[in-house]
Design an enzyme around this catalytic site. Structure first.
Site, PDB file in Angstrom:
ATOM      1  N   ILE A 475      30.359  21.016  17.399  1.00  0.00           N
ATOM      2  CA  ILE A 475      31.829  21.043  17.452  1.00  0.00           C
ATOM      3  C   ILE A 475      32.369  19.836  18.226  1.00  0.00           C
ATOM      4  CG2 ILE A 475      31.943  23.544  17.138  1.00  0.00           C
ATOM      5  CD1 ILE A 475      32.328  23.909  20.110  1.00  0.00           C
ATOM      6  N   GLY A 518      25.431  27.310  23.438  1.00  0.00           N
ATOM      7  CA  GLY A 518      24.841  26.577  22.329  1.00  0.00           C
ATOM      8  C   GLY A 518      23.608  25.783  22.715  1.00  0.00           C
ATOM      9  N   THR A 627      25.630  13.142  26.683  1.00  0.00           N
ATOM     10  CA  THR A 627      26.408  14.198  26.023  1.00  0.00           C
ATOM     11  C   THR A 627      26.801  15.282  27.029  1.00  0.00           C
ATOM     12  OG1 THR A 627      24.344  15.218  25.280  1.00  0.00           O
ATOM     13  CG2 THR A 627      25.491  13.813  23.708  1.00  0.00           C
ATOM     14  N   LYS A 694      20.396  25.176  30.991  1.00  0.00           N
ATOM     15  CA  LYS A 694      21.454  26.179  30.846  1.00  0.00           C
ATOM     16  C   LYS A 694      22.678  25.548  30.188  1.00  0.00           C
ATOM     17  CE  LYS A 694      20.802  27.429  35.272  1.00  0.00           C
ATOM     18  NZ  LYS A 694      20.681  28.205  36.529  1.00  0.00           N
ATOM     19  N   VAL A 696      26.514  23.960  29.719  1.00  0.00           N
ATOM     20  CA  VAL A 696      27.135  22.917  30.529  1.00  0.00           C
ATOM     21  C   VAL A 696      28.614  22.720  30.205  1.00  0.00           C
ATOM     22  CG1 VAL A 696      26.329  21.080  28.975  1.00  0.00           C
ATOM     23  CG2 VAL A 696      26.912  20.511  31.305  1.00  0.00           C
ATOM     24  N   GLU A 698      31.464  24.464  29.422  1.00  0.00           N
ATOM     25  CA  GLU A 698      32.625  25.144  30.001  1.00  0.00           C
ATOM     26  C   GLU A 698      32.653  25.053  31.524  1.00  0.00           C
ATOM     27  OE1 GLU A 698      32.225  28.935  28.037  1.00  0.00           O
ATOM     28  OE2 GLU A 698      33.502  28.268  26.405  1.00  0.00           O
TER      29      GLU A 698
HETATM   30 MO1  MOS Z   1      34.224  29.367  23.620  1.00  0.00          MO
HETATM   31  S1  MOS Z   1      36.046  29.945  24.295  1.00  0.00           S
HETATM   32  O1  MOS Z   1      33.326  30.856  23.607  1.00  0.00           O
HETATM   33  O2  MOS Z   1      34.290  28.619  22.168  1.00  0.00           O
END
Ligand code: MOS
Length: 743
Positions: A475, A518, A627, A694, A696, A698
């Site tokens: 995304i 992800g 990234t 783990k 990263v 958010e």
């Molecule tokens: Mo996030 S708000 O779970 O894309």
């Protein structure tokens, strides 16, 4: 493979490709415009026509009639799909309100029709000729702030589906009453819009009885069951493709009306149909971040040792809509023996709220971390020091549960040093330069690392190339790149020898993109699939995987080495596998940050400028420092947005979000922030997965807004507890500060 809770030593630890600052492998096709997004496929499918979605002009009521005759007579119009002619179509597992169908209007800009025409302009033009008669219901509730008292306690159904309504430990009220130093404040956060760049968009084409959609969606592994279910189609008759996505931020976790209407429309006109939601429809038709009203109470002794913490957060949403779990982090931060957290919901009739950019922690920390700043000031203790004094290596709300690798205190200490925190003046409103007041603020960031199964298919081609396939999405985060790095490391080939194919529902189910789960999970799935491939290739040589190494495109065992492509000489070799995680209730996995900000506030206009920001992050192994850094930088920008500008204003009479476009809804941009820096501590977490990495993305957002808010207070001496901190909220109080400096 089921992960057993300790990664031990494995091939990733070599870090010849993983952990390296590799530029994104899809960068070139993105900047040259050849990466095709959902709405952009021109050749496949050919012959597409355009749909324009018509939204309801009332927030609540009934559609009495919908006359399409005039629209149908317009040039180029092929069909008009009316909600009155379609049975209600549900929204799948991720939204409560139906996406289309029926006469009942549940929110403003609910999709009620779609005009299909040969061109986009013809469809848009004809949409204004659809005549709708409504019967408005006048009992809609659209105002959270005026109705907080009507909110009802609800469980935190995101984190604790079966949990208590009020989560308590010890006796909060008694401890708070006895505390010598107390903070008791209310903090409010507004409705916000994800505002990703690419709109919700779909092209749908029927190939016989199979529906093929190109759609902008973060979670193909959910959409691949949701979409067939709501359209009453067998799963194998729906093919979803989403190779590139222009941002989602939670808005695209679920399916929305664009994909439903494109599918219905394509059936109706027997041609492929393209649908992109116009921005006003995105804001009122799809989902948003719910507003919150939080009460935070902190009780401490004179040395800053917390003994009582309470965080009760009220949010507004439709009935059964997702909770905004703004108290998650308050369960996890600060050792205090007496505590309570709870959520309350006001049922209202605005559009449906859902997950947006770190749901929960993002809003919760905007309250808790300002309350901590207020407590530090009341105690006359440095705010970094106050947090260090209350650090906890176990989950404070559940003392029997420990964090896996947790280096929060080091994040704070390192950040203070790098940011030159000692220059901060602890008395607010005292640093003045040419009419600008300067200040520094700190806040803790915390965001959970969520474990989720993830699978992948690995192909070894006759040319020796490795191909990875899974339904993971990129995304804008760098999924392609870190997946290629993982496969290259495992198979002992260069990253240029790996092809990554993502975002296709015919590929194995993967973690998908959401909740910063992800990167860690999808690479763990790719790791396991590659491990199976290694075993398979070794066995072709009559060896065990533990007896060989994979290097430079070869399998090596002692003095014997075999090229990978030799093994595939007689045909491609394919291997599919994945990872699952055991449930271990004795540990909790989180990521941690120390956020620092320096701002200047104009003493005469109230305008805030962010001068510097720093995030020091503890996220396990950093798979790719470029990234990962970009993820954190983006999160920090969103933190500034939340602190300073982002707000969807509600019209409480008409029941809708008024500033429903990117002219009226402001987000932070480059020019708003002068300097940003990110430091990773890079402690691999062996208890997380074979990748020891783990989430990263958010984390960069969680806590950043509070650091800015605290810096503003340190600059001005005026505490604003109502986000966003727009200039009118402190303007009238600034002269009290400014007069100390007026000449
Ligand atoms: Mo996030 S708000 O779970 O894309």
């Amino acid at each position: 493979m089921k992960f057993h809770g300790d990664a031990g030593t494995n091939p990733i630890d070599k870090e010849t490709v993983v952990g390296k600052p590799i530029h994104r492998i899809d960068g070139l096709i993105k900047v040259t415009g050849s990466a095709t997004y959902a709405y952009e496929h021109r050749d496949i499918p050919p012959d597409a026509v355009y749909g324009w979605v018509v939204g309801s002009e009332i927030p609540k009521g009934t559609i009495k009639s919908l006359d399409k005759a005039k629209a149908l007579a317009m040039p180029g119009v092929l069909a008009v799909i009316s909600t009155l002619e379609v049975d209600t179509i549900a929204g799948g597992q991720w939204t409560q309100l139906p996406l289309f169908g029926g006469s009942h209007v549940r929110h403003y800009q609910q999709a009620i029709a779609m005009v299909i025409a040969e061109t986009f302009e013809q469809a848009r033009d004809a949409a204004f000729q659809v005549d709708v008669e409504y019967e408005l219901e006048f009992d809609g509730v659209y105002d959270l702030h005026g109705n907080v008292a009507s909110a009802v306690p609800v469980p935190d159904s995101i984190n604790f589906p079966d949990g208590p309504i009020l989560d308590t430990l010890g006796d909060f009220e008694k401890a708070f009453a006895a505390a010598p130093v107390k903070i008791d404040q209310q903090y409010t956060t507004p409705y916000q819009s994800h505002s990703m760049m690419e709109p919700h968009a779909t092209i749908a084409a029927w190939q016989g009885d199979t529906l093929l959609v190109w759609t902008s969606n973060q979670m193909i592994n959910w959409a691949r069951t949701d979409l067939p279910e709501v359209l009453s189609l067998p799963e194998d008759k729906v093919h979803i493709r989403a190779p590139f996505i222009g941002g989602g931020f939670g808005a695209k976790l679920g399916i929305h009306c664009d994909v439903i209407l494109a599918a219905l429309g394509a059936k109706e006109v027997n041609r492929p149909v393209k649908v992109a939601l116009q921005r006003p429809l995105i804001m009122n038709n799809t989902v948003h971040r719910p507003a919150t009203v939080a009460r935070v109470r902190l009780g401490s002794d004179e040395n800053g040792k917390l003994n009582a913490i309470s965080h009760i957060s009220t949010f507004g949403n439709v009935r059964k809509g997702m909770v905004e779990p703004s108290t998650s982090q308050t369960r996890l931060l600060y050792a205090a023996a007496n505590r309570e957290v709870g959520l309350r919901q006001l049922y209202h009739d605005l559009p449906e709220g859902s997950a947006m950019r770190a749901p929960g922690e993002a809003t919760g920390l905007m309250a808790l971390e300002v309350a901590m700043d207020e407590l530090a000031e009341a105690l006359q203790i440095d705010p970094v020091e106050l947090r260090l004094r209350n650090a906890s290596s176990t989950v404070p709300q559940e003392p029997d549960v420990r964090f896996t690798a947790c280096h929060l205190s080091e994040c704070l200490r390192k950040g203070a040093e790098e940011f030159d925190w000692k220059r901060r003046n602890s008395r607010p409103g005292e640093v003045w330069q040419d009419g600008w007041l300067s200040g520094m603020g700190v806040a803790v960031g915390i965001r959970d690392h969520q474990l989720t199964p993830s699978n992948a298919r690995i192909r070894l081609g006759v040319d020796g190339r490795i191909t990875v396939e899974c339904d993971m999405t990129d995304i804008g985060t760098g999924s392609y790149t870190i997946i290629a790095q993982t496969a290259a490391e495992m198979m002992g080939v260069g990253i240029e020898d790996v092809t990554v194919s993502l975002g296709d529902s015919t590929f194995p189910k993967s973690a998908g993109s959401g909740g910063q789960w992800g990167a860690g999970n999808v690479t763990a799935g790719v790791y396991v699939a590659c491990a199976s491939m290694r075993q398979l290739l070794a066995s072709k040589l009559g060896l065990n995987e533990s007896e060989v190494t994979f290097e430079n495109g070869k399998i090596i065992s002692g003095s014997r080495s075999t090229e990978l492509k030799e093994l595939a000489a007689e045909g491609e070799i394919v291997c599919e596998d994945g990872i699952e995680f055991p449930e271990d209730k004795t540990i909790h996995q989180s990521t941690f940050a120390g956020h620092f900000a320096e701002v200047a506030v104009n003493a005469y206009t109230g305008e805030t400028r962010v001068k510097r920001m720093l995030a020091v992050c503890d996220v396990g192994r950093v798979l790719n420092p470029i990234t990962a850094r970009s993820q954190v930088l983006g999160g920090m920008v969103m933190g500034v947005g939340g602190a300073l500008v982002e707000e969807m204003a509600v019209d409480p009479n008409r029941g809708f979000f008024v500033n429903h476009d990117l002219g009226g809804y402001e987000v932070a941009v480059n020019a708003d922030i002068q300097e940003q820096e990110v430091i990773f501590l890079n402690y691999p977490d062996s208890e997380t997965s074979p990748m020891k990495a783990k989430g990263v993305g958010e984390l960069g957002l969680c806590g950043a807004a509070a650091a800015v808010a605290n810096a503003i207070y340190n600059a001005t001496g005026v505490r604003v507890r109502d986000y966003p901190i727009t200039l009118e909220k402190h303007l009238l109080d600034l002269p009290k500060t400014a007069r100390n400096f007026a000449h």
